[in-house]
Design a protein around this motif. Structure first.
Motif, short mmCIF file in Angstrom:
data_model
loop_
_atom_site.label_atom_id
_atom_site.label_comp_id
_atom_site.label_asym_id
_atom_site.label_seq_id
_atom_site.Cartn_x
_atom_site.Cartn_y
_atom_site.Cartn_z
N THR A 244 63.78 48.08 17.43
CA THR A 244 64.66 46.98 17.82
C THR A 244 64.29 46.36 19.17
O THR A 244 64.99 45.45 19.63
CB THR A 244 66.12 47.47 17.89
N HIS A 245 63.20 46.81 19.77
CA HIS A 245 62.84 46.28 21.09
C HIS A 245 62.50 44.79 20.98
O HIS A 245 61.70 44.39 20.13
CB HIS A 245 61.65 47.04 21.67
N PRO A 246 63.06 43.96 21.83
CA PRO A 246 62.82 42.51 21.75
C PRO A 246 61.34 42.12 21.83
O PRO A 246 60.92 41.14 21.19
CB PRO A 246 63.59 41.96 22.95
N ALA A 247 60.54 42.89 22.56
CA ALA A 247 59.13 42.54 22.74
C ALA A 247 58.28 42.84 21.52
O ALA A 247 57.12 42.42 21.46
CB ALA A 247 58.56 43.29 23.94
N LEU A 248 58.84 43.55 20.53
CA LEU A 248 58.05 43.98 19.37
C LEU A 248 58.46 43.30 18.07
O LEU A 248 57.95 43.65 17.00
CB LEU A 248 58.15 45.50 19.21
N GLN A 249 59.34 42.35 18.15
CA GLN A 249 59.81 41.70 16.93
C GLN A 249 58.73 40.82 16.30
O GLN A 249 57.84 40.33 16.98
CB GLN A 249 61.06 40.87 17.23
#
Length: 277
Positions: A244-249
Protein backbone atom coordinates in the motif's frame (compact mmCIF):
# COMPACT_ATOMS: atom_id res chain seq x y z
CA UNK A 1 -3.50 0.34 -6.92
CA UNK A 2 -1.04 -2.39 -7.82
CA UNK A 3 -1.20 -5.41 -10.12
CA UNK A 4 -0.86 -8.76 -8.35
CA UNK A 5 -0.05 -12.23 -9.64
CA UNK A 6 2.31 -15.15 -9.22
CA UNK A 7 4.93 -17.14 -11.08
CA UNK A 8 3.16 -19.58 -13.44
CA UNK A 9 4.45 -22.43 -15.57
CA UNK A 10 4.96 -21.61 -19.23
CA UNK A 11 4.82 -25.27 -20.30
CA UNK A 12 1.24 -25.03 -21.63
CA UNK A 13 1.68 -21.84 -23.62
CA UNK A 14 0.93 -18.15 -23.36
CA UNK A 15 -2.86 -18.16 -23.37
CA UNK A 16 -2.91 -20.97 -20.81
CA UNK A 17 -0.76 -18.88 -18.45
CA UNK A 18 -3.21 -16.00 -18.73
CA UNK A 19 -6.22 -18.22 -18.10
CA UNK A 20 -4.54 -19.76 -15.08
CA UNK A 21 -3.85 -16.33 -13.60
CA UNK A 22 -7.42 -15.15 -14.19
CA UNK A 23 -8.65 -18.26 -12.35
CA UNK A 24 -6.41 -17.37 -9.40
CA UNK A 25 -7.71 -13.80 -9.29
CA UNK A 26 -4.55 -12.12 -10.57
CA UNK A 27 -4.02 -9.41 -13.16
CA UNK A 28 -0.34 -9.97 -13.96
CA UNK A 29 2.04 -12.91 -13.79
CA UNK A 30 5.65 -13.97 -14.17
CA UNK A 31 7.03 -16.83 -16.24
CA UNK A 32 10.37 -18.30 -17.23
CA UNK A 33 11.38 -17.55 -20.80
CA UNK A 34 12.93 -21.02 -21.08
CA UNK A 35 13.83 -24.00 -18.90
CA UNK A 36 14.87 -22.34 -15.60
CA UNK A 37 17.59 -24.94 -14.98
CA UNK A 38 18.74 -25.25 -18.59
CA UNK A 39 19.02 -23.33 -21.80
CA UNK A 40 16.30 -24.68 -24.07
CA UNK A 41 13.38 -22.49 -25.18
CA UNK A 42 10.11 -23.53 -26.80
CA UNK A 43 8.94 -22.19 -30.11
CA UNK A 44 6.65 -19.16 -29.76
CA UNK A 45 3.37 -19.39 -31.67
CA UNK A 46 2.10 -15.98 -32.74
CA UNK A 47 -1.59 -16.98 -32.52
CA UNK A 48 -1.07 -18.16 -28.92
CA UNK A 49 0.52 -14.84 -27.98
CA UNK A 50 -2.30 -12.90 -29.66
CA UNK A 51 -4.89 -14.83 -27.63
CA UNK A 52 -2.99 -13.95 -24.45
CA UNK A 53 -2.83 -10.26 -25.39
CA UNK A 54 -6.60 -10.25 -25.99
CA UNK A 55 -7.19 -11.93 -22.62
CA UNK A 56 -4.94 -9.41 -20.89
CA UNK A 57 -6.86 -6.52 -22.43
CA UNK A 58 -10.24 -8.05 -21.51
CA UNK A 59 -9.15 -8.50 -17.88
CA UNK A 60 -7.22 -5.20 -17.48
CA UNK A 61 -3.88 -6.87 -16.87
CA UNK A 62 -0.78 -4.95 -15.92
CA UNK A 63 2.68 -5.57 -17.44
CA UNK A 64 4.04 -9.11 -17.32
CA UNK A 65 7.39 -9.91 -15.71
CA UNK A 66 9.34 -12.59 -17.56
CA UNK A 67 12.23 -14.24 -15.70
CA UNK A 68 15.57 -15.36 -17.12
CA UNK A 69 16.75 -18.92 -16.36
CA UNK A 70 18.86 -19.40 -13.24
CA UNK A 71 21.65 -20.83 -15.38
CA UNK A 72 22.29 -17.48 -17.04
CA UNK A 73 25.39 -15.86 -15.55
CA UNK A 74 26.79 -13.06 -17.67
CA UNK A 75 29.66 -12.45 -15.21
CA UNK A 76 30.77 -16.06 -14.85
CA UNK A 77 34.48 -16.70 -14.36
CA UNK A 78 34.51 -19.15 -17.28
CA UNK A 79 34.42 -17.48 -20.69
CA UNK A 80 32.32 -20.19 -22.33
CA UNK A 81 29.59 -19.80 -19.71
CA UNK A 82 29.66 -16.02 -20.15
CA UNK A 83 29.34 -16.30 -23.93
CA UNK A 84 26.51 -18.83 -23.64
CA UNK A 85 24.71 -16.54 -21.17
CA UNK A 86 25.08 -13.47 -23.38
CA UNK A 87 23.65 -15.34 -26.37
CA UNK A 88 20.77 -16.51 -24.17
CA UNK A 89 20.11 -12.91 -23.11
CA UNK A 90 20.14 -11.71 -26.72
CA UNK A 91 17.70 -14.45 -27.74
CA UNK A 92 15.36 -13.74 -24.83
CA UNK A 93 15.27 -10.03 -25.70
CA UNK A 94 14.28 -10.95 -29.25
CA UNK A 95 11.59 -13.32 -27.97
CA UNK A 96 10.20 -10.68 -25.60
CA UNK A 97 9.22 -8.51 -28.58
CA UNK A 98 6.12 -10.71 -28.79
CA UNK A 99 4.94 -9.03 -25.55
CA UNK A 100 5.28 -5.26 -25.99
CA UNK A 101 5.70 -3.35 -22.74
CA UNK A 102 6.64 -6.40 -20.69
CA UNK A 103 9.57 -6.60 -18.28
CA UNK A 104 12.44 -9.09 -18.41
CA UNK A 105 13.91 -9.76 -14.98
CA UNK A 106 17.23 -11.46 -14.29
CA UNK A 107 19.63 -12.14 -11.45
CA UNK A 108 22.69 -9.98 -12.24
CA UNK A 109 25.03 -12.93 -11.75
CA UNK A 110 27.72 -14.42 -9.52
CA UNK A 111 31.32 -13.31 -9.89
CA UNK A 112 32.60 -16.73 -8.70
CA UNK A 113 35.72 -15.45 -6.99
CA UNK A 114 36.64 -12.69 -9.43
CA UNK A 115 35.38 -10.01 -7.05
CA UNK A 116 32.31 -7.79 -7.26
CA UNK A 117 34.12 -5.06 -9.24
CA UNK A 118 34.98 -7.50 -12.04
CA UNK A 119 31.44 -8.91 -11.89
CA UNK A 120 29.88 -5.46 -12.20
CA UNK A 121 32.03 -4.62 -15.23
CA UNK A 122 31.17 -7.91 -16.97
CA UNK A 123 27.43 -7.51 -16.33
CA UNK A 124 27.44 -3.96 -17.69
CA UNK A 125 29.44 -5.08 -20.74
CA UNK A 126 26.92 -7.84 -21.44
CA UNK A 127 23.99 -5.43 -21.15
CA UNK A 128 25.68 -2.95 -23.47
CA UNK A 129 26.20 -5.74 -26.00
CA UNK A 130 22.58 -6.95 -25.81
CA UNK A 131 20.34 -3.92 -25.20
CA UNK A 132 19.25 -1.65 -28.04
CA UNK A 133 17.34 1.62 -28.03
CA UNK A 134 14.69 0.14 -30.34
CA UNK A 135 13.62 -2.79 -28.15
CA UNK A 136 10.25 -2.60 -26.37
CA UNK A 137 11.15 -4.73 -23.34
CA UNK A 138 12.67 -3.18 -20.22
CA UNK A 139 15.44 -5.25 -18.59
CA UNK A 140 15.21 -5.47 -14.80
CA UNK A 141 18.13 -6.17 -12.48
CA UNK A 142 16.85 -8.02 -9.42
CA UNK A 143 17.87 -7.02 -5.91
CA UNK A 144 19.76 -9.98 -4.45
CA UNK A 145 20.13 -11.41 -0.93
CA UNK A 146 23.92 -11.49 -1.14
CA UNK A 147 24.57 -15.19 -0.70
CA UNK A 148 27.87 -16.50 -1.97
CA UNK A 149 29.37 -14.36 -4.72
CA UNK A 150 26.10 -12.79 -5.91
CA UNK A 151 26.37 -9.36 -7.49
CA UNK A 152 23.53 -6.95 -6.75
CA UNK A 153 23.45 -7.44 -2.99
CA UNK A 154 23.14 -3.70 -2.42
CA UNK A 155 21.56 -0.71 -4.12
CA UNK A 156 25.08 0.64 -4.61
CA UNK A 157 26.10 -2.41 -6.67
CA UNK A 158 22.99 -2.15 -8.83
CA UNK A 159 23.72 1.55 -9.36
CA UNK A 160 27.29 0.77 -10.41
CA UNK A 161 25.99 -1.62 -13.07
CA UNK A 162 23.34 0.80 -14.31
CA UNK A 163 25.77 3.72 -14.47
CA UNK A 164 27.86 1.75 -16.97
CA UNK A 165 24.95 0.92 -19.33
CA UNK A 166 24.38 3.19 -22.34
CA UNK A 167 20.65 2.59 -22.97
CA UNK A 168 19.56 3.52 -19.46
CA UNK A 169 15.96 4.04 -20.60
CA UNK A 170 15.70 0.27 -21.21
CA UNK A 171 16.91 -0.65 -17.72
CA UNK A 172 15.18 -0.91 -14.35
CA UNK A 173 15.07 -2.85 -11.07
CA UNK A 174 12.88 -5.59 -9.64
CA UNK A 175 12.63 -5.07 -5.86
CA UNK A 176 12.41 -8.45 -4.08
CA UNK A 177 11.16 -8.04 -0.50
CA UNK A 178 12.78 -11.26 0.73
CA UNK A 179 16.08 -10.45 -0.94
CA UNK A 180 16.37 -6.86 0.31
CA UNK A 181 15.46 -8.02 3.85
CA UNK A 182 17.99 -10.86 3.73
CA UNK A 183 20.44 -8.37 2.21
CA UNK A 184 20.23 -6.17 5.32
CA UNK A 185 17.58 -3.58 4.43
CA UNK A 186 15.09 -3.35 7.32
CA UNK A 187 11.79 -2.95 5.49
CA UNK A 188 9.90 -3.93 8.67
CA UNK A 189 10.94 -0.95 10.80
CA UNK A 190 12.36 1.44 8.20
CA UNK A 191 10.50 0.98 4.89
CA UNK A 192 10.36 4.72 4.16
CA UNK A 193 14.09 5.07 4.76
CA UNK A 194 14.90 2.05 2.56
CA UNK A 195 12.82 3.44 -0.30
CA UNK A 196 14.38 6.88 0.19
CA UNK A 197 17.84 5.31 -0.07
CA UNK A 198 16.79 3.50 -3.26
CA UNK A 199 15.46 6.76 -4.65
CA UNK A 200 18.66 8.64 -3.77
CA UNK A 201 20.93 6.08 -5.40
CA UNK A 202 18.88 4.75 -8.33
CA UNK A 203 15.56 6.58 -8.50
CA UNK A 204 12.11 5.21 -7.72
CA UNK A 205 11.17 5.69 -11.37
CA UNK A 206 13.54 2.77 -12.03
CA UNK A 207 11.75 0.50 -9.54
CA UNK A 208 9.55 -1.20 -12.12
CA UNK A 209 8.33 -4.38 -10.42
CA UNK A 210 8.19 -6.06 -7.00
CA UNK A 211 8.68 -9.68 -5.99
CA UNK A 212 6.42 -9.96 -2.95
CA UNK A 213 7.80 -12.62 -0.61
CA UNK A 214 8.16 -13.18 3.12
CA UNK A 215 11.47 -14.53 4.42
CA UNK A 216 12.45 -17.46 6.63
CA UNK A 217 15.51 -15.53 7.81
CA UNK A 218 16.44 -12.62 10.01
CA UNK A 219 17.34 -9.30 8.43
CA UNK A 220 20.85 -9.41 6.98
CA UNK A 221 21.11 -13.22 6.92
CA UNK A 222 22.13 -13.27 3.21
CA UNK A 223 20.42 -16.65 2.70
CA UNK A 224 17.46 -16.10 0.32
CA UNK A 225 14.77 -18.48 1.59
CA UNK A 226 11.26 -17.36 0.65
CA UNK A 227 8.25 -17.87 2.92
CA UNK A 228 4.50 -17.52 2.49
CA UNK A 229 3.09 -14.06 3.16
CA UNK A 230 2.76 -13.37 6.88
CA UNK A 231 4.48 -16.58 8.00
CA UNK A 232 8.07 -15.34 7.94
CA UNK A 233 10.35 -12.82 9.63
CA UNK A 234 9.05 -9.88 7.59
CA UNK A 235 5.44 -10.49 8.56
CA UNK A 236 2.00 -9.57 7.29
CA UNK A 237 1.87 -6.00 8.58
CA UNK A 238 5.19 -4.99 7.01
CA UNK A 239 4.27 -6.61 3.68
CA UNK A 240 0.91 -4.82 3.78
CA UNK A 241 2.80 -1.52 4.12
CA UNK A 242 4.88 -2.43 1.06
CA UNK A 243 1.76 -3.22 -0.99
CA UNK A 244 0.00 0.00 0.00
CA UNK A 245 3.01 2.34 -0.02
CA UNK A 246 2.21 5.41 -2.18
CA UNK A 247 5.61 5.27 -3.91
CA UNK A 248 5.02 1.72 -5.20
CA UNK A 249 1.59 2.01 -6.76
CA UNK A 250 0.99 1.05 -10.38
CA UNK A 251 3.64 -1.69 -10.40
CA UNK A 252 3.25 -5.41 -11.02
CA UNK A 253 3.74 -7.38 -7.78
CA UNK A 254 4.74 -11.01 -8.28
CA UNK A 255 4.36 -13.72 -5.63
CA UNK A 256 7.24 -16.22 -5.47
CA UNK A 257 6.12 -17.82 -2.22
CA UNK A 258 6.29 -21.62 -1.66
CA UNK A 259 2.69 -22.36 -2.70
CA UNK A 260 0.43 -24.40 -4.93
CA UNK A 261 -2.42 -22.75 -6.85
CA UNK A 262 -4.83 -22.67 -3.88
CA UNK A 263 -2.20 -20.93 -1.77
CA UNK A 264 -1.55 -18.34 -4.46
CA UNK A 265 -5.28 -17.68 -4.78
CA UNK A 266 -5.47 -17.04 -1.01
CA UNK A 267 -2.47 -14.72 -1.09
CA UNK A 268 -3.80 -12.78 -4.08
CA UNK A 269 -7.11 -12.35 -2.21
CA UNK A 270 -5.17 -11.26 0.90
CA UNK A 271 -3.29 -8.60 -1.05
CA UNK A 272 -6.55 -7.37 -2.61
CA UNK A 273 -7.97 -7.01 0.91
CA UNK A 274 -4.95 -5.01 2.03
CA UNK A 275 -5.53 -2.60 -0.84
CA UNK A 276 -9.16 -2.09 0.16
CA UNK A 277 -8.45 -1.33 3.82
Amino acid sequence: MIYIGNHVSSSKGYEAMGKQEVALGGDTFAFFTRNPRGGSAKEIKDEDVQRLLTLMKDHSFGPLVAHAPYTMNVCAAKEDIRKFSVEMLKDDIRRMEYLPGAFYNFHPGSHVGQGSKAGIELIAAALNECISSTQSVTILLETMAGKGSEVGRSFEELKEIMDRVSCKEKLGVCFDTCHVWDGGYDIVNHLDEVLSEFDRLIGLDKLCAVHLNDSMNDCGAHKDRHQKLGLGKIGEEALRRVVTHPALQGRPFILETPNEDDGYAREIAMVRKWQEQ
